[in-house]
Motif scaffolding. Structure first.
Motif, short mmCIF file in Angstrom:
data_model
loop_
_atom_site.label_atom_id
_atom_site.label_comp_id
_atom_site.label_asym_id
_atom_site.label_seq_id
_atom_site.Cartn_x
_atom_site.Cartn_y
_atom_site.Cartn_z
N ALA A 1 7.38 -5.33 -1.36
CA ALA A 1 8.30 -4.24 -1.70
C ALA A 1 8.86 -4.44 -3.10
CB ALA A 1 9.42 -4.15 -0.68
N ARG A 2 9.17 -5.67 -3.46
CA ARG A 2 9.67 -5.97 -4.81
C ARG A 2 8.62 -5.64 -5.86
NH1 ARG A 2 9.96 -11.83 -6.04
NH2 ARG A 2 7.87 -11.33 -6.71
N GLU A 3 7.37 -6.00 -5.61
CA GLU A 3 6.29 -5.71 -6.55
C GLU A 3 6.10 -4.20 -6.70
OE1 GLU A 3 4.93 -7.88 -8.50
OE2 GLU A 3 5.73 -9.66 -7.53
N ALA A 4 6.21 -3.45 -5.60
CA ALA A 4 6.08 -2.00 -5.68
C ALA A 4 7.18 -1.40 -6.56
CB ALA A 4 6.14 -1.38 -4.28
N PHE A 5 8.38 -1.93 -6.46
CA PHE A 5 9.48 -1.47 -7.32
C PHE A 5 9.20 -1.83 -8.78
CE2 PHE A 5 13.23 -3.06 -9.61
CZ PHE A 5 13.81 -1.84 -9.92
N GLU A 6 8.89 -3.12 -9.04
CA GLU A 6 8.73 -3.59 -10.42
C GLU A 6 7.51 -2.99 -11.11
OE1 GLU A 6 8.58 -7.85 -10.21
OE2 GLU A 6 10.72 -8.04 -9.77
N GLU A 7 6.37 -2.93 -10.41
CA GLU A 7 5.12 -2.53 -11.04
C GLU A 7 4.84 -1.03 -10.96
OE1 GLU A 7 1.99 -4.96 -9.42
OE2 GLU A 7 2.82 -6.79 -10.30
N ALA A 8 5.32 -0.37 -9.89
CA ALA A 8 4.99 1.04 -9.69
C ALA A 8 6.22 1.96 -9.70
CB ALA A 8 4.25 1.21 -8.37
N GLY A 9 7.41 1.39 -9.64
CA GLY A 9 8.61 2.21 -9.67
C GLY A 9 8.83 3.03 -8.42
N VAL A 10 8.47 2.45 -7.26
CA VAL A 10 8.68 3.16 -6.00
C VAL A 10 9.46 2.28 -5.02
CG1 VAL A 10 6.70 4.73 -6.18
CG2 VAL A 10 6.39 2.47 -5.13
N ILE B 1 0.89 -1.16 0.00
CA ILE B 1 0.00 0.00 0.00
C ILE B 1 0.93 1.22 0.00
CG2 ILE B 1 -1.85 1.26 1.16
CD1 ILE B 1 -2.59 -1.31 2.64
N PRO B 2 1.37 1.66 -1.17
CA PRO B 2 2.30 2.79 -1.23
C PRO B 2 1.57 4.08 -0.85
CG PRO B 2 2.27 1.55 -3.31
CD PRO B 2 1.10 1.11 -2.49
N PHE B 3 2.16 4.84 0.07
CA PHE B 3 1.54 6.09 0.49
C PHE B 3 2.59 7.13 0.79
CE2 PHE B 3 2.47 4.09 4.53
CZ PHE B 3 2.75 5.14 5.39
N ARG B 4 2.13 8.38 0.83
CA ARG B 4 2.97 9.50 1.26
C ARG B 4 2.07 10.55 1.89
NH1 ARG B 4 4.24 11.94 -4.74
NH2 ARG B 4 2.28 13.07 -4.94
#
Length: 142
Positions: free
Chosen positions: A49-58, A9-12
């Motif tokens: 975390a790996r999926e967030a990097f690969e799929e969303a670039g974060v 759940i990427p957030f800021r």
């Protein structure tokens, strides 16, 4: 063996302490979803975390324990569907990359927490994200 998936759940938070969530489009139908994938050979939060990097670039700070779990129905062939649990892990984004592995296949968009109902089609995921937006998890700063 039962498959499980993990999702970030990427957030800021902005300077006014408003919560933004990062959604991506799914590859097949273009629905707004979280970065997620099958957990295989690693801890679920590391997989998220790996999926967030690969799929969303974060890249960011990811919780080691899941926020909540939702369920996804996947067709496994011959008209048979399987319900797969998806463990969600809050991730405070610290780096947003300009290029990433799946950038040619997906869109990404930061949304205010109030836009969840407009963007997320899945009722179960929409409800989970609304609970996250109201939780203390979404207010953690590193």
């Amino acid at each position: 063996m039962k498959k499980i998936q993990s999702a970030a759940i990427p957030f800021r938070l902005d300077d006014a302490n408003r919560l933004f969530l990062l959604l991506i489009t799914s590859r097949r139908k273009g629905r707004w979803v979280l970065p997620k994938g099958t957990v295989s050979g690693m801890l679920p939060h590391v997989s998220a975390a790996r999926e967030a990097f690969e799929e969303a670039g974060v890249i960011g700070l990811i919780a080691k324990t899941p926020f909540e779990t939702y369920h996804l129905r996947k067709n496994v062939g011959c008209g048979v569907a399987m319900e797969i649990p998806v463990y969600t892990f809050p991730m405070r984004v610290t780096v947003e990359l300009q290029t990433w592995p799946e950038m040619d296949f997906r869109q990404r968009q930061w949304i205010l927490a109030g836009q969840i109902t407009e963007m997320v089609e899945s009722a179960e995921l929409r409800s989970l994200l609304q609970r996250f937006a109201q939780s203390d998890h979404s207010r953690l700063k590193a």
